[in-house]
Scaffold this active site. Structure first.
Site, PDB file in Angstrom:
ATOM      1  CE1 TYR A   9      -0.489   0.105  15.071  1.00 33.78           C
ATOM      2  CE2 TYR A   9      -1.290   0.896  17.187  1.00 33.78           C
ATOM      3  CZ  TYR A   9      -1.471   0.146  16.047  1.00 33.78           C
ATOM      4  OH  TYR A   9      -2.633  -0.564  15.866  1.00 33.78           O
ATOM      5  CB  VAL A  64      -0.995   0.067   1.188  1.00 35.02           C
ATOM      6  CG1 VAL A  64      -2.105  -0.938   1.043  1.00 35.02           C
ATOM      7  CG2 VAL A  64      -0.296  -0.055   2.525  1.00 35.02           C
ATOM      8  CB  SER A 115      -5.020   1.768  17.136  1.00 35.18           C
ATOM      9  OG  SER A 115      -4.729   1.333  18.458  1.00 35.18           O
ATOM     10  CG  ASN A 150      -7.100  -3.926   8.267  1.00 37.05           C
ATOM     11  OD1 ASN A 150      -7.429  -3.880   9.445  1.00 37.05           O
ATOM     12  ND2 ASN A 150      -6.340  -4.920   7.782  1.00 37.05           N
ATOM     13  CE  LYS A 179      -3.451   1.697  13.388  1.00 34.95           C
ATOM     14  NZ  LYS A 179      -3.971   1.313  12.052  1.00 34.95           N
TER      15      LYS A 179
HETATM   16  N1  LIG Z   1      -4.986  -6.466  16.573  1.00 37.84           N
HETATM   17  C1  LIG Z   1      -5.179  -5.419  17.393  1.00 37.84           C
HETATM   18  O1  LIG Z   1      -5.218  -5.563  18.645  1.00 37.84           O
HETATM   19  C2  LIG Z   1      -5.372  -4.053  16.827  1.00 37.84           C
HETATM   20  C3  LIG Z   1      -5.803  -3.028  17.693  1.00 37.84           C
HETATM   21  C4  LIG Z   1      -5.990  -1.754  17.184  1.00 37.84           C
HETATM   22  C5  LIG Z   1      -5.776  -1.494  15.847  1.00 37.84           C
HETATM   23  N2  LIG Z   1      -5.353  -2.505  15.035  1.00 37.84           N
HETATM   24  C6  LIG Z   1      -5.134  -2.168  13.626  1.00 37.84           C
HETATM   25  O2  LIG Z   1      -5.939  -2.996  12.827  1.00 37.84           O
HETATM   26  C7  LIG Z   1      -5.280  -3.280  11.591  1.00 37.84           C
HETATM   27  C8  LIG Z   1      -5.166  -4.778  11.440  1.00 37.84           C
HETATM   28  O3  LIG Z   1      -4.539  -5.295  12.587  1.00 37.84           O
HETATM   29  P1  LIG Z   1      -4.203  -6.852  12.696  1.00 37.84           P
HETATM   30  O4  LIG Z   1      -3.872  -7.112  14.118  1.00 37.84           O
HETATM   31  O5  LIG Z   1      -5.219  -7.645  11.985  1.00 37.84           O
HETATM   32  O6  LIG Z   1      -2.835  -6.865  11.882  1.00 37.84           O
HETATM   33  P2  LIG Z   1      -2.038  -8.092  11.230  1.00 37.84           P
HETATM   34  O7  LIG Z   1      -0.579  -7.762  11.370  1.00 37.84           O
HETATM   35  O8  LIG Z   1      -2.516  -9.382  11.784  1.00 37.84           O
HETATM   36  O9  LIG Z   1      -2.448  -7.979   9.704  1.00 37.84           O
HETATM   37  C9  LIG Z   1      -2.040  -6.884   8.946  1.00 37.84           C
HETATM   38  C10 LIG Z   1      -2.029  -7.280   7.506  1.00 37.84           C
HETATM   39  O10 LIG Z   1      -1.557  -6.167   6.760  1.00 37.84           O
HETATM   40  C11 LIG Z   1      -0.624  -6.624   5.808  1.00 37.84           C
HETATM   41  N3  LIG Z   1       0.274  -5.525   5.475  1.00 37.84           N
HETATM   42  C12 LIG Z   1       1.146  -4.892   6.313  1.00 37.84           C
HETATM   43  N4  LIG Z   1       1.799  -3.935   5.641  1.00 37.84           N
HETATM   44  C13 LIG Z   1       1.334  -3.953   4.365  1.00 37.84           C
HETATM   45  C14 LIG Z   1       1.611  -3.200   3.207  1.00 37.84           C
HETATM   46  N5  LIG Z   1       2.545  -2.222   3.224  1.00 37.84           N
HETATM   47  N6  LIG Z   1       0.948  -3.451   2.076  1.00 37.84           N
HETATM   48  C15 LIG Z   1       0.027  -4.449   2.047  1.00 37.84           C
HETATM   49  N7  LIG Z   1      -0.271  -5.211   3.104  1.00 37.84           N
HETATM   50  C16 LIG Z   1       0.366  -4.964   4.253  1.00 37.84           C
HETATM   51  C17 LIG Z   1       0.084  -7.795   6.479  1.00 37.84           C
HETATM   52  O11 LIG Z   1       0.690  -8.657   5.544  1.00 37.84           O
HETATM   53  C18 LIG Z   1      -1.083  -8.438   7.220  1.00 37.84           C
HETATM   54  O12 LIG Z   1      -1.750  -9.393   6.418  1.00 37.84           O
HETATM   55  C19 LIG Z   1      -3.935  -2.576  11.664  1.00 37.84           C
HETATM   56  O13 LIG Z   1      -4.029  -1.311  11.046  1.00 37.84           O
HETATM   57  C20 LIG Z   1      -3.716  -2.428  13.155  1.00 37.84           C
HETATM   58  O14 LIG Z   1      -2.859  -1.358  13.452  1.00 37.84           O
HETATM   59  C21 LIG Z   1      -5.159  -3.769  15.489  1.00 37.84           C
END
Ligand SMILES: NC(=O)c1ccc[n+]([C@@H]2O[C@H](COP(=O)([O-])OP(=O)(O)OC[C@H]3O[C@@H](n4cnc5c(N)ncnc54)[C@H](O)[C@@H]3O)[C@@H](O)[C@H]2O)c1
Length: 258
Positions: free
Chosen positions: A165, A74, A152, A100, A169
């Site tokens: 981060y 992305v 987040s 996302n 966010k």
């Molecule tokens: N899991 C949590 O507790 C949590 C809490 C708050 C916010 N978030 C946010 O939610 C979103 C998803 O979180 P998650 O825990 O499912 O993350 P994750 O790391 O499990 O999944 C993220 C996905 O994004 C892909 N990705 C990363 N960089 C990329 C890039 N440059 N281009 C294309 N794909 C890319 C990765 O390959 C992965 O499949 C994120 O933005 C994260 O910051 C997560």
């Protein structure tokens, strides 16, 4: 790896819509992609991990849904443009965007180098900017577009050892509100969700159990979220049920950080 099961119930609120979900190879992005497909949308499953993106598409297709894998970073504008062109070539338009994709570079502020900040900003903030820029012209043409950005709760409250981060966010919230104001009159709705601790592969790998337990102890609902519990509010914000909601930042935290 535990993967989200395909939702059994849906009202097919997004029939005939074309969607792009970034970071859809696992975790929250996968849950969003699967649920959008269950609601009838065609889903562009974008991830820089081709294999996990394929797994997500297989889950969608095995339940009768439609979509395509988009292998892309992305943070690379030309790659994002070519993904959006592929969806438009297949579906004739793009209606829904979920920004996302994300990564983290944790560490004490004085120990982090400049690249930690630029890596995180390039994916979370500029990645979202790239996707919006690629999708908006078509959405404006249609007079209808719906965007959800995944922030987040740390973007609201901050935390120790996560300054890149948290900045990124919080930046996503600024982007959300700016776009909502600039394009609301043209039929574009832009909202954000702020998840709390969610049970995804990255959290399970990166966050030590004692920190997970401490987070859960401070969470009024006394547990972490399942990824589908983040996906459902995202789909709501994309649906007609949220037709008068724009610029909103929905906390989906089980009450943590209120
Ligand atoms: N899991 C949590 O507790 C949590 C809490 C708050 C916010 N978030 C946010 O939610 C979103 C998803 O979180 P998650 O825990 O499912 O993350 P994750 O790391 O499990 O999944 C993220 C996905 O994004 C892909 N990705 C990363 N960089 C990329 C890039 N440059 N281009 C294309 N794909 C890319 C990765 O390959 C992965 O499949 C994120 O933005 C994260 O910051 C997560």
């Amino acid at each position: 790896m535990k993967v989200a099961s395909f939702p059994k119930t849906s009202c097919r609120r997004l029939e005939a819509k074309a969607a792009l979900v970034t970071g859809a190879g696992q975790g929250i992005g996968r849950a969003v992609a699967v649920r959008l497909a269950a609601e009838g949308a065609f889903v562009g499953v974008l991830d820089w991990n081709r294999e996990t993106a394929r797994e997500t598409l297989e889950m969608i297709q095995s339940a009768g849904g439609l979509g395509m894998v988009l292998h892309s970073d992305v943070s690379e504008p030309s790659q994002v443009i070519s993904c959006v062109e592929k969806i438009k070539a297949d579906q004739g338009k793009i209606d829904l965007l979920v920004n996302n994709a994300g990564l983290d570079r944790p560490g004490g502020f004085l120990k982090l180098d400049y690249n930690s900040f630029s890596d995180v900003f390039n994916v979370h903030v500029l990645g979202a900017v790239n996707c919006v820029r690629a999708c908006l012209p078509c959405m404006l043409n249609e007079g209808d577009g719906r965007i959800v950005n995944v922030s987040s709760i740390y973007g609201k409250v901050g935390t120790k050892g996560e300054s890149p981060y948290c900045c990124a966010k919080a930046g996503i919230v600024g982007l959300t509100k700016s776009l909502a104001k600039e394009f609301g009159g043209k039929g574009i709705r832009v909202n954000a969700v702020m998840p709390g601790l969610t049970n995804t592969p990255t959290i399970m790998e990166m966050m030590r159990p004692k920190y997970q337990e401490a987070f859960v102890r401070e969470t009024p609902l006394a547990r972490m979220a399942d990824p589908d519990e983040i996906a459902r509010p995202v789909v709501f914000l994309l649906s007609d049920e949220a037709s008068y909601i724009t610029g909103a930042v929905l906390e989906v935290t089980g009450g943590w950080g209120m």
